[in-house]
Design an enzyme around this catalytic site. Structure first.
Site, PDB file in Angstrom:
ATOM      1  CB  ALA A   1       2.224  -1.642   0.093  1.00  0.00           C
TER       2      ALA A   1
ATOM      3  N   GLY B   1       5.911   3.174  -0.082  1.00  0.00           N
ATOM      4  CA  GLY B   1       5.164   3.726  -1.200  1.00  0.00           C
ATOM      5  C   GLY B   1       4.656   5.137  -0.951  1.00  0.00           C
TER       6      GLY B   1
ATOM      7  CD  GLU C   1       8.468   3.373  -3.864  1.00  0.00           C
ATOM      8  OE1 GLU C   1       9.272   2.873  -4.660  1.00  0.00           O
ATOM      9  OE2 GLU C   1       7.507   2.742  -3.374  1.00  0.00           O
TER      10      GLU C   1
ATOM     11  CD  GLU D   1       9.886   0.398   0.154  1.00  0.00           C
ATOM     12  OE1 GLU D   1       8.991   1.067  -0.377  1.00  0.00           O
ATOM     13  OE2 GLU D   1      10.919   0.914   0.651  1.00  0.00           O
TER      14      GLU D   1
END
Length: 329
Positions: free
Chosen positions: A131, A176, A179, A199
């Site tokens: 992110a 992310g 992910e 995270e």
């Protein structure tokens, strides 16, 4: 006691039948997007075919501010490359980038000419840093929740593309970014690439599918260890734990994983398009249910291939000892 046991047994059987019916219905709904009707399963359930319009593409690159979409030609015809191109922010997922990804994926899922999608970075040494924390620091808490929901939905759409998807990880993939790669069917990485769900270092958890897809990929215990420790692994370790399918030595151009991904995608191109789509659907849905339900899903998916022209072409090509010419029909 015997009556109670019988009643409980009957209830268990009913629940199993309901799970089977629900899974079959979900499969039929998804199969409708292939554009073919299947003969009914035992029990009379039928698949509804939903037509979707195809679109043709040229070989030129469509370069956007943060995402590059390329439709390849010649020996790579049918392969689409999505390239993250946000160099100033290490390809961090911003509101705009997520919006562009969503738009690109939405266009791809209804295009029958697309055979395989390769996700890569156009920025040397980085896949995706996760992110955009600078942008997030300016968000209100309610905006954060909304953004994470949009990112999760976009990555889910990528995971649900009906064609094979390959993540080419030539650099760092964190949070992310990993992910995003986990949502692809296959991951290829350079040995020098760095990957991790980090995270917890920021007092949050993976929010775009990481807590669900990582344990499904490498196992529950090891996934917990990596998430709890926020550990970063290189390509070699990622291969050893099953996080990626292939590891390659990085080349001078810095695109070894991308080249390997393209070679893999070329292996998929000769196969029957309808078969590829329903095979992916059968595997994806079957992995989420018990074996009996999974076999019913496989039956429904197999039935989709029976009335196709491609199946007849495959048999004819075998008889005539020539390569088949599939049209996705």
């Amino acid at each position: 006691m015997a009556a109670a046991a019988a009643a409980l047994g009957g209830l268990g059987f009913l629940r199993a039948r309901l799970r089977l019916a629900a899974a079959a219905a979900a499969t039929f709904a998804a199969l409708g997007r292939t554009g073919h009707r299947a003969p009914p399963l035992r029990g009379g359930a039928a698949a509804a075919a939903l037509p979707s319009a195809g679109r043709s593409y040229g070989s030129q690159a469509k370069e956007e501010e943060e995402l590059r979409v390329r439709y390849l030609d010649d020996e790579h015809k049918g392969i689409v490359v999505l390239g993250l191109n946000r160099s100033h922010a290490k390809n961090a997922l911003s509101k705009n980038l997520v919006k562009m990804m969503s738009k690109a994926v939405d266009a791809l899922k209804s295009d029958k000419k697309v055979r395989t999608v390769v996700f890569r970075s156009e920025v040397p040494g980085i896949f995706c840093a996760g992110a955009d924390l600078k942008e997030r620091a300016k968000m209100h808490s309610s905006e954060v929740s909304s953004f994470v929901s949009r990112a999760r939905a976009t990555i889910n759409e990528l995971a649900n593309l009906p064609v094979p998807t390959i993540a080419a990880i030539d650099g760092t993939a964190l949070g992310g970014g990993l992910e995003l790669a986990l949502a692809c069917d296959i991951r290829v990485a350079a040995s020098s690439a760095k990957m991790g769900l980090v995270e917890t270092k920021l007092a949050i958890i993976p929010g775009a599918g990481g807590t669900q897809r990582l344990p499904r990929t490498i196992g529950v215990s090891l996934a917990k260890e990596l998430i709890f420790s926020a550990r970063i692994v290189d390509g070699e370790e990622a291969k050893s734990i099953g996080l990626i399918s292939h590891v390659v030595e990085q080349n001078e151009a810095g695109d070894a994983a991308y080249r390997r991904a393209l070679a893999l995608a070329r292996e998929f191109l000769p196969q029957g398009p309808v078969a590829m789509r329903v095979a992916k659907l059968a595997i994806n849905q079957g992995m989420e249910v018990d074996l009996v339900t999974g076999l019913a899903i496989e039956e429904a998916c197999y039935a989709q291939t029976i009335p196709t022209k491609d199946r007849i072409e495959g048999l004819l090509a075998f008889k005539e000892k020539r390569p088949p010419r599939y049209k996705g029909e």
